[in-house]
Design an enzyme around this catalytic site. Structure first.
Site, mmCIF file in Angstrom:
data_model
loop_
_atom_site.group_PDB
_atom_site.id
_atom_site.type_symbol
_atom_site.label_atom_id
_atom_site.label_comp_id
_atom_site.label_asym_id
_atom_site.label_seq_id
_atom_site.Cartn_x
_atom_site.Cartn_y
_atom_site.Cartn_z
ATOM 1 N N ARG A 172 25.705 -37.889 80.359
ATOM 2 C CA ARG A 172 26.373 -38.858 79.451
ATOM 3 C C ARG A 172 25.520 -39.203 78.234
ATOM 4 N NH1 ARG A 172 28.881 -36.839 82.208
ATOM 5 N NH2 ARG A 172 30.162 -37.529 83.915
ATOM 6 N N SER A 220 34.313 -45.609 83.253
ATOM 7 C CA SER A 220 33.133 -46.138 83.950
ATOM 8 C C SER A 220 32.322 -46.991 82.994
ATOM 9 C CB SER A 220 32.255 -44.989 84.450
ATOM 10 O OG SER A 220 32.965 -44.247 85.411
ATOM 11 N N GLU A 290 27.291 -47.251 80.230
ATOM 12 C CA GLU A 290 27.778 -45.973 79.708
ATOM 13 C C GLU A 290 28.634 -46.245 78.460
ATOM 14 O OE1 GLU A 290 29.646 -43.141 82.428
ATOM 15 O OE2 GLU A 290 31.094 -42.622 80.867
HETATM 16 C C1 LIG Z 1 40.643 -44.158 82.255
HETATM 17 C C2 LIG Z 1 39.381 -43.526 81.711
HETATM 18 C C3 LIG Z 1 38.771 -42.496 82.416
HETATM 19 C C4 LIG Z 1 37.607 -41.893 81.922
HETATM 20 N N1 LIG Z 1 37.023 -40.894 82.652
HETATM 21 C C5 LIG Z 1 35.907 -40.318 82.204
HETATM 22 C C6 LIG Z 1 35.275 -39.260 82.945
HETATM 23 O O1 LIG Z 1 35.740 -38.834 83.982
HETATM 24 N N2 LIG Z 1 34.126 -38.732 82.447
HETATM 25 C C7 LIG Z 1 33.581 -39.157 81.279
HETATM 26 O O2 LIG Z 1 32.541 -38.614 80.874
HETATM 27 N N3 LIG Z 1 34.137 -40.149 80.546
HETATM 28 C C8 LIG Z 1 35.287 -40.732 80.974
HETATM 29 N N4 LIG Z 1 35.863 -41.748 80.248
HETATM 30 C C9 LIG Z 1 35.210 -42.201 79.008
HETATM 31 C C10 LIG Z 1 35.729 -41.537 77.718
HETATM 32 O O3 LIG Z 1 37.085 -41.140 77.864
HETATM 33 C C11 LIG Z 1 34.905 -40.339 77.270
HETATM 34 O O4 LIG Z 1 33.573 -40.705 77.009
HETATM 35 C C12 LIG Z 1 35.495 -39.712 75.997
HETATM 36 O O5 LIG Z 1 34.912 -38.466 75.794
HETATM 37 C C13 LIG Z 1 35.311 -40.558 74.746
HETATM 38 O O6 LIG Z 1 36.052 -39.977 73.688
HETATM 39 P P1 LIG Z 1 36.719 -40.881 72.543
HETATM 40 O O7 LIG Z 1 37.348 -39.958 71.568
HETATM 41 O O8 LIG Z 1 37.608 -41.899 73.141
HETATM 42 O O9 LIG Z 1 35.436 -41.570 71.924
HETATM 43 P P2 LIG Z 1 35.270 -43.066 71.398
HETATM 44 O O10 LIG Z 1 35.310 -43.994 72.559
HETATM 45 O O11 LIG Z 1 36.214 -43.323 70.289
HETATM 46 O O12 LIG Z 1 33.777 -42.995 70.842
HETATM 47 C C14 LIG Z 1 32.672 -42.811 71.704
HETATM 48 C C15 LIG Z 1 31.406 -42.634 70.857
HETATM 49 O O13 LIG Z 1 31.484 -41.402 70.139
HETATM 50 C C16 LIG Z 1 31.406 -41.616 68.739
HETATM 51 N N5 LIG Z 1 32.302 -40.618 68.125
HETATM 52 C C17 LIG Z 1 33.591 -40.348 68.464
HETATM 53 N N6 LIG Z 1 34.061 -39.300 67.754
HETATM 54 C C18 LIG Z 1 33.046 -38.906 66.933
HETATM 55 C C19 LIG Z 1 32.906 -37.868 65.950
HETATM 56 N N7 LIG Z 1 33.904 -37.018 65.648
HETATM 57 N N8 LIG Z 1 31.720 -37.762 65.293
HETATM 58 C C20 LIG Z 1 30.696 -38.607 65.575
HETATM 59 N N9 LIG Z 1 30.779 -39.602 66.481
HETATM 60 C C21 LIG Z 1 31.935 -39.743 67.162
HETATM 61 C C22 LIG Z 1 31.807 -43.066 68.529
HETATM 62 O O14 LIG Z 1 31.220 -43.591 67.361
HETATM 63 C C23 LIG Z 1 31.248 -43.716 69.789
HETATM 64 O O15 LIG Z 1 29.867 -43.969 69.657
HETATM 65 C C24 LIG Z 1 37.036 -42.350 80.716
HETATM 66 C C25 LIG Z 1 37.654 -43.388 79.996
HETATM 67 C C26 LIG Z 1 38.824 -43.971 80.486
HETATM 68 C C27 LIG Z 1 39.479 -45.066 79.689
#
Ligand SMILES: Cc1cc2nc3c(=O)[nH]c(=O)nc-3n(C[C@H](O)[C@H](O)[C@H](O)COP(=O)(O)OP(=O)(O)OC[C@H]3O[C@@H](n4cnc5c(N)ncnc54)[C@H](O)[C@@H]3O)c2cc1C
Length: 306
Positions: A172, A220, A290
């Protein structure tokens, strides 16, 4: 200082002032962003990022907002939402190129339909390719970086292709700093389509059984400490079901906090601090977040690395 009329000269997407961010986070929590931008396309992304950098105006990137807790005071500076643009994905042989705004769900489906294996276990992660690379998202033994080849990014106004070997990934965590991810290439081994479709299905069912998928949450909250599980530690501390305001430590999975509809970031922070304190008292273990905290400081940059 930035000016709306100046921005509108170089930017064709949506721009709003004081836009509430709860609309754009999975948690349905978060105060207003001073400037909120949704670029129309890739050129727009490059232009708006370049403009803010030139003006030394703080900004942060949002994907689907599924791994963040945005403060009730919102973000001083700009938020650039890439969750609705940069959404093309294509393949050349076993190599798949996905832009940063492509959802993990779509990326996995694209690979699975071609019988490419190695990412099917990530199907239930609700974010984008960009967010997943920043987080090195993973599930059920797989991580987004496993079959990564290279990442296209914006580094101080310059578009760069960075090889996987030049980026560090661990649990992570990734070694990106303030780069904006535009897209990535993955080379996946050929598998059997029926098999990968079945694995995806089984793991999605497992996820639905074990996670509170019917209420807003942010996945998480804490990383699993080495050799242990955050959920187990929080449960052992007797906190499962504990509620502060509209936020509750999930009855179904103790490492999830759910929003009953009117939760504030302050409520969630109350539960985070309580879990940290009780787990430390019980087991001497420091739980590490996380979820990224955004806007809990004057500087959005700090929020990004919190
Ligand atoms: C129900 C649920 C289940 C989940 N299950 C998992 C799981 O099984 N495993 C897991 O690892 N995670 C899980 N997550 C967490 C999350 O979905 C992941 O970390 C996901 O990859 C985040 O992507 P996002 O586009 O929503 O990022 P965001 O939440 O929008 O951003 C996360 C970070 O990345 C940065 N960021 C986003 N896009 C860019 C870009 N293009 N360039 C530079 N920086 C950027 C943001 O500034 C921020 O710091 C879960 C979340 C939920 C709500």
């Amino acid at each position: 200082v930035v000016r709306l009329d100046e921005i509108q000269k170089i930017f064709r997407g949506k721009i709003a002032i004081g836009e509430p961010l709860k609309e754009y986070t999975w948690f349905r929590i978060g105060g207003p962003a001073d400037y909120y931008c949704e670029p129309a396309d890739r050129e727009d992304v490059v232009n708006i990022v370049g403009y803010f950098q030139k003006q030394h105006f703080p900004f942060l990137i949002l994907g689907k907002g599924s791994n963040v807790l945005v403060s009730d005071d919102g973000i001083r500076g700009a938020v650039i939402n890439l969750g609705n643009c940069l959404s093309s994905v294509h393949a050349e042989g076993n190599t798949v190129y996905a832009e940063a705004g492509v959802t993990i769900v779509r990326f996995v489906d694209f690979c699975v339909q071609r019988g490419l294996k190695g990412v099917e276990m990530l199907a239930g992660i609700p974010g984008t390719i960009g967010g997943a690379l920043i987080m090195n998202a993973g599930a059920y033994g797989g991580e987004i970086s496993d079959y990564l080849v290279d990442v296209e990014l914006l580094n101080n106004g310059v578009i760069e292709l960075r090889k996987k070997t030049e980026i560090t990934f661990s649990y992570r965590r990734s070694g990106f700093r303030n780069e904006v991810i535009l897209g990535a290439g993955f080379t996946l081994p050929q598998g059997n389509k029926e098999e990968v479709v079945q694995i995806r299905k089984d793991l999605l069912l497992k996820r639905n059984r074990t996670q509170p998928t019917n209420m807003p949450n942010s996945g998480s909250m804490f990383k699993n400490p080495e050799g242990n599980f955050a959920a187990r530690l929080i449960e052992q501390a007797g906190l499962k079901g504990t509620r502060i305001g509209g936020a509750q430590i999930s009855e179904k999975h103790a490492n999830f906090i759910v929003n009953h509809g009117d939760a504030t970031a302050r409520d969630v922070m109350g539960l985070i601090n309580l879990a940290k304190k009780k787990v430390f008292e019980n087991n001497g273990i420091h739980l590490e977040l996380e979820v990224k905290l955004l806007g809990f400081d004057d500087s959005v940059e700090k929020g990004r690395t919190a």
